[in-house]
Write an enzyme that holds these catalytic residues in place. Sequence first.
Site, PDB file in Angstrom:
ATOM      1  N   ASP A  93       0.950  -1.166   0.140  1.00 40.14           N
ATOM      2  CA  ASP A  93       0.033  -0.018  -0.282  1.00 40.14           C
ATOM      3  C   ASP A  93       0.248   0.923   0.584  1.00 40.14           C
ATOM      4  O   ASP A  93       2.550   1.420   0.519  1.00 40.14           O
ATOM      5  CB  ASP A  93      -1.126  -0.418   1.529  1.00 40.14           C
ATOM      6  CG  ASP A  93      -1.983   1.012   1.238  1.00 40.14           C
ATOM      7  OD1 ASP A  93      -2.236   2.118   0.090  1.00 40.14           O
ATOM      8  OD2 ASP A  93      -1.857   1.648   2.537  1.00 40.14           O
ATOM      9  N   ASP A  95      -0.221   4.991   1.245  1.00 40.81           N
ATOM     10  CA  ASP A  95      -0.364   5.783   2.650  1.00 40.81           C
ATOM     11  C   ASP A  95      -0.366   5.415   3.728  1.00 40.81           C
ATOM     12  O   ASP A  95      -0.521   4.387   4.164  1.00 40.81           O
ATOM     13  CB  ASP A  95      -1.673   6.276   2.117  1.00 40.81           C
ATOM     14  CG  ASP A  95      -2.020   7.455   1.084  1.00 40.81           C
ATOM     15  OD1 ASP A  95      -0.852   7.960   0.508  1.00 40.81           O
ATOM     16  OD2 ASP A  95      -2.786   6.676  -0.298  1.00 40.81           O
ATOM     17  N   ASP A 394      -1.567  -0.348   5.709  1.00 38.99           N
ATOM     18  CA  ASP A 394      -1.872   0.432   7.476  1.00 38.99           C
ATOM     19  C   ASP A 394      -3.658  -0.217   7.977  1.00 38.99           C
ATOM     20  O   ASP A 394      -3.069   0.403   8.872  1.00 38.99           O
ATOM     21  CB  ASP A 394      -1.706   1.387   7.357  1.00 38.99           C
ATOM     22  CG  ASP A 394      -2.371   2.292   6.442  1.00 38.99           C
ATOM     23  OD1 ASP A 394      -3.045   3.191   7.352  1.00 38.99           O
ATOM     24  OD2 ASP A 394      -2.666   2.348   5.457  1.00 38.99           O
TER      25      ASP A 394
END
Length: 540
Positions: A93, A95, A394
Amino acid sequence: MCAWHLYCYSFRRSVFSKSLRITTPIISIITNQRPFHSIKNDVFPLTILPAISVDKRKMTTTAIMDGTTSTTSSTPVTRKTVSLADYDAYGFDLDHTLAKYKLVEFFDMVYSCLTNFLVNKKGYDAKLKTDLQKYKDFICKGLFLDIEKGNILKLADDGSILKAVHGTKELTTSQLKSEYGDDLKWEHAETVKKLLRNQKVSWRFFENYFDTPGLVAMAQIIDILDSKADTDKADASDYSLAWQDVLDGLIEMYTFTNYAEDKGEFFPIFKKDPSKYVEACSSDIKKWLKSLKQDNKVVFLLTSSYVDFADKTLEAALGPDWATYFDINIFYARKPSYFSDTASHHILEDGKDVGPADTLKKNGFYSRGNHRDLMKFISEQTGKENPQVVYFGDNICADCYPAKMFAGWGTVLLLEEMDAEGYTCSDGTVPQHEDEGCDGQPASKKSKLPHFEHSSLVTPEEREYLTSQFWDTFLYHEDTIRPKRMNTFWGSVISEYSCITVPSLEYLAGVPLSHQFESFNAVSGNTQGFHPGRPASLLP
């Protein structure tokens, strides 16, 4: 993680010797996010996960289905350890995973953009535009907004309410019982745990740092509405309308087309100086990413951020040559739908969508798509019929849950709250901490009490935003009756859908790829999967 969810360590000695500094998405905005289809196992069969380390005296196989049974035995087995070296492909991922945001500057900017919208376009009281630092102890990831009641809740693993406020005012136990019953069970908790996605009618959970400032604004608006009401509280319809205004603000900020059009305030501010908000990755992370491509393995980028924003963010994090770190790049993936939809990948040329792709090609740039076509690409590149994939992200709802449940991938959750509250280094991966036993227990009689670490990635100011004295921690809430354990709603979700959880990629970059990590098991609330050790809040 990402604006689509709103829209639809090198733990070497040098790190610990520096002054305190942490990691952590962009953006999946809530308007058009598609729900998961009803999926049966015979439509999306779970694939075999990578070989895991098992005591051969007790087991006859090292490959297991993710969740239950061995491929050569009908006896259910529990994952004990996992090694990153056993995977054929590594997905990332963007961000709060590859890109770590400077949270103080980022929070202040997001809150300012949102309150400007609410005051200037929706007509709210200008006192909303206050200094966010005044409310920093109010910030806590994973809180639930009960929209119709105007209450904000922190939930336990069994769905009961641990703590709550109405607006910004704390609710007493008696007040909570009058609204939710003597057992304090929130009626929507089971629905949330089953679906792990938001719905915009009566409740909303705040799962990331792109939308959390919106909760602070909403809490203040509830106070304002109550102060103007004839009774103690405003009507439920007033709260619902107010939340729609806040949601409109988030949508305007994060709608991906606003980046190119310089609209919505957030993107115009961000693109003027991305390095003000994004940390540059260390040389250790860059070397580690390059090393993952050895032995014919695949490294891929899978983000819900749109390509123009992602390009600017990646340049700030990895440099102008960021594309050299990946074998294929997928943007606007619309997670979690990427793992359940059958949408085609679209080819991107110079940032423009030029139509559906028949096949995925190495070094290609794509948008949308689905995980099954990606698996075909990985299989072709690795020469493996059933390649094993691990995904780093996250967001437990958009990254770990769907990747594990619908694609059968291994999952690594990045949880920056670990860095903020501190943790023990108990798994033998951090130099000078080999004497600390598992989960912080002394390995010998000579061992001292657990030593809590904060990596040099987290600043003291960021720690104040990530650790709330008012709400208690993300993983634990004080319980004077039962023995200490991970007792929050999101703690139980993490232990179920994350194989291991670490504070940042910086930690993994300092650990040999062949290291055997103890993983979470099937017992709700177990903590074995935290590395390099349990967070401080979960220690006795």
